[in-house]
Motif scaffolding. Sequence first.
Motif, PDB file in Angstrom:
ATOM      1  N   GLU A  47       1.363 -14.055 -85.433  1.00  0.00           N
ATOM      2  CA  GLU A  47       2.572 -14.797 -85.824  1.00  0.00           C
ATOM      3  C   GLU A  47       2.581 -16.189 -85.202  1.00  0.00           C
ATOM      4  O   GLU A  47       2.944 -17.167 -85.861  1.00  0.00           O
ATOM      5  N   PHE A  48       2.168 -16.288 -83.943  1.00  0.00           N
ATOM      6  CA  PHE A  48       2.122 -17.576 -83.267  1.00  0.00           C
ATOM      7  C   PHE A  48       1.157 -18.522 -83.963  1.00  0.00           C
ATOM      8  O   PHE A  48       1.450 -19.689 -84.198  1.00  0.00           O
ATOM      9  N   LEU A  49      -0.032 -18.021 -84.304  1.00  0.00           N
ATOM     10  CA  LEU A  49      -1.033 -18.859 -84.945  1.00  0.00           C
ATOM     11  C   LEU A  49      -0.595 -19.287 -86.343  1.00  0.00           C
ATOM     12  O   LEU A  49      -0.790 -20.442 -86.732  1.00  0.00           O
ATOM     13  N   VAL A  50       0.010 -18.390 -87.104  1.00  0.00           N
ATOM     14  CA  VAL A  50       0.498 -18.742 -88.444  1.00  0.00           C
ATOM     15  C   VAL A  50       1.556 -19.837 -88.345  1.00  0.00           C
ATOM     16  O   VAL A  50       1.573 -20.782 -89.134  1.00  0.00           O
ATOM     17  N   ALA A  51       2.431 -19.738 -87.349  1.00  0.00           N
ATOM     18  CA  ALA A  51       3.508 -20.721 -87.190  1.00  0.00           C
ATOM     19  C   ALA A  51       2.984 -22.079 -86.720  1.00  0.00           C
ATOM     20  O   ALA A  51       3.688 -23.081 -86.848  1.00  0.00           O
ATOM     21  N   ASN A  52       1.770 -22.116 -86.196  1.00  0.00           N
ATOM     22  CA  ASN A  52       1.221 -23.360 -85.651  1.00  0.00           C
ATOM     23  C   ASN A  52       0.002 -23.849 -86.417  1.00  0.00           C
ATOM     24  O   ASN A  52      -0.884 -24.476 -85.846  1.00  0.00           O
ATOM     25  N   ALA A  54      -2.084 -26.172 -89.038  1.00  0.00           N
ATOM     26  CA  ALA A  54      -2.130 -27.549 -89.526  1.00  0.00           C
ATOM     27  C   ALA A  54      -2.986 -27.507 -90.790  1.00  0.00           C
ATOM     28  O   ALA A  54      -4.199 -27.627 -90.726  1.00  0.00           O
ATOM     29  N   GLY A  55      -2.332 -27.244 -91.918  1.00  0.00           N
ATOM     30  CA  GLY A  55      -3.091 -27.044 -93.154  1.00  0.00           C
ATOM     31  C   GLY A  55      -3.806 -25.707 -93.084  1.00  0.00           C
ATOM     32  O   GLY A  55      -3.200 -24.679 -92.842  1.00  0.00           O
ATOM     33  N   GLU A  56      -5.119 -25.755 -93.258  1.00  0.00           N
ATOM     34  CA  GLU A  56      -5.898 -24.517 -93.225  1.00  0.00           C
ATOM     35  C   GLU A  56      -6.394 -24.171 -91.822  1.00  0.00           C
ATOM     36  O   GLU A  56      -7.006 -23.140 -91.614  1.00  0.00           O
ATOM     37  N   ASN A  57      -6.140 -25.034 -90.864  1.00  0.00           N
ATOM     38  CA  ASN A  57      -6.634 -24.828 -89.506  1.00  0.00           C
ATOM     39  C   ASN A  57      -5.472 -24.658 -88.532  1.00  0.00           C
ATOM     40  O   ASN A  57      -4.346 -25.032 -88.823  1.00  0.00           O
ATOM     41  N   ILE A  58      -5.784 -24.142 -87.373  1.00  0.00           N
ATOM     42  CA  ILE A  58      -4.799 -24.072 -86.294  1.00  0.00           C
ATOM     43  C   ILE A  58      -4.739 -25.469 -85.671  1.00  0.00           C
ATOM     44  O   ILE A  58      -5.770 -26.115 -85.471  1.00  0.00           O
ATOM     45  N   ALA A  59      -3.543 -25.950 -85.370  1.00  0.00           N
ATOM     46  CA  ALA A  59      -3.389 -27.279 -84.778  1.00  0.00           C
ATOM     47  C   ALA A  59      -4.242 -27.379 -83.515  1.00  0.00           C
ATOM     48  O   ALA A  59      -4.204 -26.488 -82.667  1.00  0.00           O
TER      49      ALA A  59
END
Length: 84
Positions: A47-52, A54-59
């Motif tokens: 859930e944390f990663l989905v919420a953060n 940046a497009g198709e990547n993690i910020a």
Amino acid sequence: MREENVAFIEFSRHFRRHGLPVPEIYADDLRRGAYIEQDLGDTTLFEFLVANRAGENIAPAVVGGLYKGGGRCCRAFRWKPDAI
């Protein structure tokens, strides 16, 4: 109680006694298969990663923060070899 639960409780207590960053086990009743552990929050890593995202990547800042946190945890275990 399942063997992996017993192992989790014993490892958690052992690591915590040595000052390593693991959830605290407040109480257990192994005969009944129950234990109470420290609440680490309601957000799963997914859930944390989905919420953060940046497009198709993690910020990048989020990834950097996760690595820094994980690195601190790993160093804590490495610096206390007698705890392992």
